[in-house]
Design a protein around this motif. Structure first.
Motif, mmCIF file in Angstrom:
data_model
loop_
_atom_site.group_PDB
_atom_site.id
_atom_site.type_symbol
_atom_site.label_atom_id
_atom_site.label_comp_id
_atom_site.label_asym_id
_atom_site.label_seq_id
_atom_site.Cartn_x
_atom_site.Cartn_y
_atom_site.Cartn_z
ATOM 1 N N THR A 118 0.828 -1.208 0.000
ATOM 2 C CA THR A 118 0.000 0.000 0.000
ATOM 3 C C THR A 118 0.860 1.255 0.000
ATOM 4 O O THR A 118 0.579 2.215 -0.726
ATOM 5 C CB THR A 118 -0.894 0.004 1.254
ATOM 6 O OG1 THR A 118 -1.713 -1.138 1.221
ATOM 7 C CG2 THR A 118 -1.753 1.265 1.311
ATOM 8 N N THR A 119 1.904 1.224 0.774
ATOM 9 C CA THR A 119 2.731 2.428 0.904
ATOM 10 C C THR A 119 3.816 2.507 -0.169
ATOM 11 O O THR A 119 4.570 3.467 -0.202
ATOM 12 C CB THR A 119 3.407 2.424 2.276
ATOM 13 O OG1 THR A 119 4.090 1.174 2.444
ATOM 14 C CG2 THR A 119 2.389 2.583 3.387
ATOM 15 N N GLY A 120 3.920 1.471 -0.995
ATOM 16 C CA GLY A 120 4.939 1.492 -2.044
ATOM 17 C C GLY A 120 6.309 1.100 -1.526
ATOM 18 O O GLY A 120 7.300 1.160 -2.266
ATOM 19 N N PHE A 121 6.385 0.667 -0.238
ATOM 20 C CA PHE A 121 7.688 0.323 0.335
ATOM 21 C C PHE A 121 8.284 -0.947 -0.268
ATOM 22 O O PHE A 121 9.468 -1.185 -0.174
ATOM 23 C CB PHE A 121 7.563 0.176 1.864
ATOM 24 C CG PHE A 121 7.777 1.476 2.592
ATOM 25 C CD1 PHE A 121 7.147 2.636 2.170
ATOM 26 C CD2 PHE A 121 8.639 1.554 3.697
ATOM 27 C CE1 PHE A 121 7.348 3.841 2.839
ATOM 28 C CE2 PHE A 121 8.855 2.752 4.358
ATOM 29 C CZ PHE A 121 8.199 3.906 3.931
#
Lengths: 753, 101
Positions: free
Chosen positions: B91-94
């Motif tokens: 979700t956070t692109g991490f």
């Protein structure tokens, strides 16, 4: 293609004009030729008559003397008196003589010729001139006159001795009683007048007349010195054209006719000739008393081809010039016409292209507006209907709406002007509206931001009247701000009846008029059921054929119709309005864009199955307590462990956010978290800190590289990701953030399991 | 509660995270993981087998480690990532910033 056909057209026209003028020229020249012939023949005839008149008078005079002489043959000395009379009575007879055959009077000798001569001073000289020095027997005219047995005209000759003039003699035989010719009566006729007669009255200024004797001697011609000095045959000897010699022969033979002759320079002449002194049938004016005696003269009228046709050729030349000019002009006109036609074609194709582009622009513009209705079929609380009819292909009206974070953000606007410029500004305004409202829920700030951008560079002073409403769907609180737009109409229902009235609005200024303007914001709370009807002036200013305006009165009348029916369904409102306007204008051309937007809201009261709350200080070390609270709540509503983790994450992010930002560093404050379950599980997080709207914060960009990734922005991203909706309201100086998670999904999920 | 251990193995720094990395635990965890920001070019492995939960504060710690590692050209690998945490990373692109095993 076009130019080729126009060239053909010009060529055909040229050929036609050429043919026409050629045939005209031919007919005209034939007419002229006939005219010339007619005139020449008339001339010949007139001159012939004049000459014949003189000759006849001579012939008559001589003839009249024959009888007295024949009766006086016995008295030779009386003959002189008869001759005297003959000479005196006829002015053209300058002398008369009687030439006797040799030794007719033995006493008179071999030659005997009594002669009377009229002298220049008017006296008469009588003498006997026959003798060896004047041996008339040797003269050709003696022999011919004697052989003629009748009147005989001699060849003209020049009298060097006496009268010094051109003379011609007419002889008549004198017979004795036995019928034998004994003498010739001769009258010397002056031909002085002949030149005058012949040279007078030309057919054309440069035409001339010629008279020749039967032997071809020139008797009269324009050059006097040639008279009797030249023979026509010598004159024409050098001319190559054999027609000249033919004409000579014809003339000398006493025939009449006409011929075209070229002189030595190649110039063309028309010659009309006829014998002189031959009595023609219709010349009753003169009666020849002595038939058969002709001088054998012939006259010709010579006309220069150049002169005859000078007028015609001049005319033809001028006509030709005119024709060339005309054809050139025609060519030019056709060229212009073809060019214009091409240009027109080009313009038409450009127009077609432009029309096509306009169609595309229209489609793009339509795509900018929400167009599927009902737009939120799954929602019970809100329904919307809208319509737009641009006056042209593209228009300057706009409306828009969308739901973000449980807020319905909607607008209606009207760009001043119509057509493409208005459409461009409309598109810009709509984009600005979307961009600004994505992170701003306060209508007056939305207006300010759009206004500042539109005012920045507005060379044409195009402005936009605009209304923005933000309806908080959970509470029914409608905040709105108006930038010079028409007041929307609000239908409210207090449970018993529907009331329709204009929504009270501050007018402020239209967008784009003044940068930095502070817009005011107003607020109304919608209880129960309410409908807002928004419109542009295209509705109230719709015109019928008489240019009468539809007006607000008619609009309200139509709206009250809906009100009375109790049906304020947004689609019905718009349909009724549309029908009312259509009926009013009854087909008159629409002159302004017309837009309507109708929003119905009904607040949803739901059955609450659970309500719990926890109050935390603004200290992140209390987060484990929050986690425990969330775990308990999730267990009560029956959420799975994974889902619990996600909701926990969202709530923690929200609460930590408040703990970090709501209160100034070092001050204490509480954060209240209330969990409510109806068909949704809601976490309502309330604090009394400074106003802070997390929904207005931009999401973190998850595509950035390590170096570019900022530390913040992840919280709101996670909240949005794991909750179905988030909603922020500032109520009674409190920040109220509601995170909702639909439990209907959970039920579905469970059923699926 | 959060428990953090760091050991060195085969020239790599291996950190093991156990428990729930929420905002309350973040500060302590950040301190505990300070040696990872002094890796001096050694590759880093973060063992997440026992990591139950991670908030954005925890993610910030991971980002700090990752930024430091990038500066000294070493890699950061996450191992044993649970579905829930994997979803948070996605979700956070991490997930783009770490190699996940």
């Amino acid at each position: 293609m076009k130019s080729r056909s126009s060239i053909i057209l010009i060529v055909v026209a040229a050929v036609l004009v050429e043919l026409t003028s050629a045939s005209m020229y031919w007919f005209a020249s034939r007419g002229i030729r006939q005219e010339v012939q007619h005139r020449a023949e008339a001339e010949l005839q007139v001159k012939d008559l004049e000459i014949q008149k003189v000759l006849n008078s001579v012939e008559t005079a001589v003839n009249n003397s024959v009888w007295p002489i024949e009766h006086s043959l016995g008295e030779p000395d009386s003959l002189m008196a008869i001759l005297h009379r003959l000479t005196a009575r006829n002015s053209t007879i300058v002398g008369a003589g009687l030439l006797f055959t040799p030794h007719y009077y033995p006493q008179k000798g071999r030659w005997f010729e009594p002669y009377v001569l009229e002298q220049p001073d008017g006296t008469f000289k009588e003498s006997q001139i026959g003798g060896p020095e004047h041996d008339y027997f040797q003269k050709s005219w003696w022999k011919e006159g004697m052989a003629a047995h009748q009147g005989y005209w001699s060849e003209p000759y020049f009298d060097d001795s006496g009268a010094k003039m051109m003379l011609c003699s007419f002889f008549m035989p004198i017979r004795d009683v036995k019928g034998a010719t004994v003498a010739l009566l001769g009258a010397d006729v002056s031909l002085d007048w002949l030149s005058d007669v012949i040279n007078a009255n030309h057919v054309y200024p440069s035409s001339y007349n010629v008279m020749i004797s039967r032997s071809g001697q020139l008797m009269a011609c324009p050059i006097e010195s040639l008279v009797l000095r030249k023979n026509i045959q010598e004159m024409t000897a050098r001319i190559e054209d054999t027609t000249a010699r033919f004409v000579n022969k014809e003339m000398m033979a006493g025939r009449s006719g006409k011929a075209d002759v070229k002189n030595e320079k190649g110039e063309k002449y028309y010659i009309f000739y006829a014998p002189v002194g031959v009595t023609t049938e219709d010349s009753h004016l003169v009666s020849s008393t002595f038939e058969g005696s002709t001088p054998g003269w012939s006259m010709a009228v010579v006309c220069s081809d150049k002169e005859i046709y000078y007028g015609l050729r001049h005319l033809a030349f001028n006509l030709m010039l005119l024709m060339i000019v005309g054809l050139a002009l025609m060519g030019y006109i056709i060229w212009r016409a073809v060019r214009n036609a091409r240009q027109l074609q080009l313009t038409q194709s450009e127009n077609v292209a432009m029309e096509k582009e306009l169609h595309i622009a229209s489609a793009i513009q339509k795509a900018l507006l929400p167009k599927s209705f009902p737009p939120f079929p799954d929602r019970q609380d809100v329904d919307i209907s809208a319509m737009q009819t641009p006056a042209r292909e593209v228009g300057g009206d706009l409306y828009d709406f969308y739901i973000r974070d449980e807020k319905l953000i909607f607008c209606i606007g009207d760009v001043a002007g119509k057509g493409i410029p208005a459409a461009l500004v409309m598109a810009v305004t709509r984009t600005l509206f979307r961009n600004v409202s994505a992170h701003e829920s306060q209508p007056h700030r939305i207006l300010s931001a759009i206004n500042n951008t539109l005012s920045e560079d507005n060379p044409d002073d195009i402005f936009v009247t605009f209304f923005v409403g933000v309806l908080d769907l959970p509470t029914g609180r409608l905040r709105y701000a108006n930038a010079g737009h028409e007041s929307p109409v609000l239908f409210t229902n207090d449970g018993t009846r529907t009331v329709c009235q204009p929504l009270s609005v501050d007018s402020n200024l239209p967008l784009g008029t003044m940068p930095g303007w502070t817009f005011t914001q107003q607020e109304v709370c919608l209880h129960g059921e309410a409908t807002v009807f928004l419109y542009t002036d295209g509705v109230t200013e719709a015109m019928d054929y008489d240019k009468a305006l539809f007006g607000k009165e008619r609009m309200y009348k139509a709206l009250r119709c809906c009100e009375q029916r109790g049906s304020v369904d947004p689609k019905t409102v718009i349909d009724v309005m549309r029908a009312a306007v259509a009926e009013f204008v009854s087909g008159a051309e629409q002159n302004d864009d017309m837009t309507m937007l109708s929003v119905r809201y009904s607040r949803q009261e739901k059955k609450v199955s659970m309500r719990r709350s926890i109050t935390l200080p603004n200290d992140v070390q209390t987060v484990p307590q929050l986690n425990d609270f969330v775990r308990d709540v999730c267990q009560i509503v029956g959420l799975a462990e994974g889902r619990r983790m996600q909701l926990n994450l969202a709530v923690e992010e929200a609460v930590v956010n408040v703990m970090d930002y709501a209160y100034p560093e070092g001050t204490k404050g509480d954060v209240v978290v209330e969990a409510v379950a109806d068909d949704c599980l809601k976490f309502i997080i309330t604090d009394t800190g400074a106003p802070f709207d997390p929904t207005a914060q931009p999401d973190a960009d998850t595509t950035l590289s390590v170096e570019e990734r900022p530390i913040g922005g992840l919280g709101i991203l996670l909240m949005r990701q794991y909750m179905d909706s988030i909603n922020y309201e500032r109520v009674d100086d409190k920040n109220v953030l509601t995170l909702s998670y639909s439990l209907e999904k959970v039920i579905t999920e469970k059923r699926a399991i | 509660m959060m428990k953090t251990t760091i050991r060195e193995d085969d020239g790599k720094l291996i950190a093991t995270l156990e428990g729930s990395l929420d905002t309350a635990a973040a500060e302590q965890t950040s301190t505990d993981l300070k040696p990872l920001r002094e890796s001096e070019g050694r590759d880093i492995v973060i063992d997440c087998h026992e990591l139950e939960y991670i908030s954005s504060s925890g993610l910030r710690i991971l980002l700090g480690i990752r930024k430091h590692a990038a500066a000294v050209s070493s890699t950061v690998t996450l191992t044993g990532v649970s579905d829930v945490i994997r979803d948070v990373l996605m979700t956070t692109g991490f997930h783009n910033l770490f190699s996940i095993e």
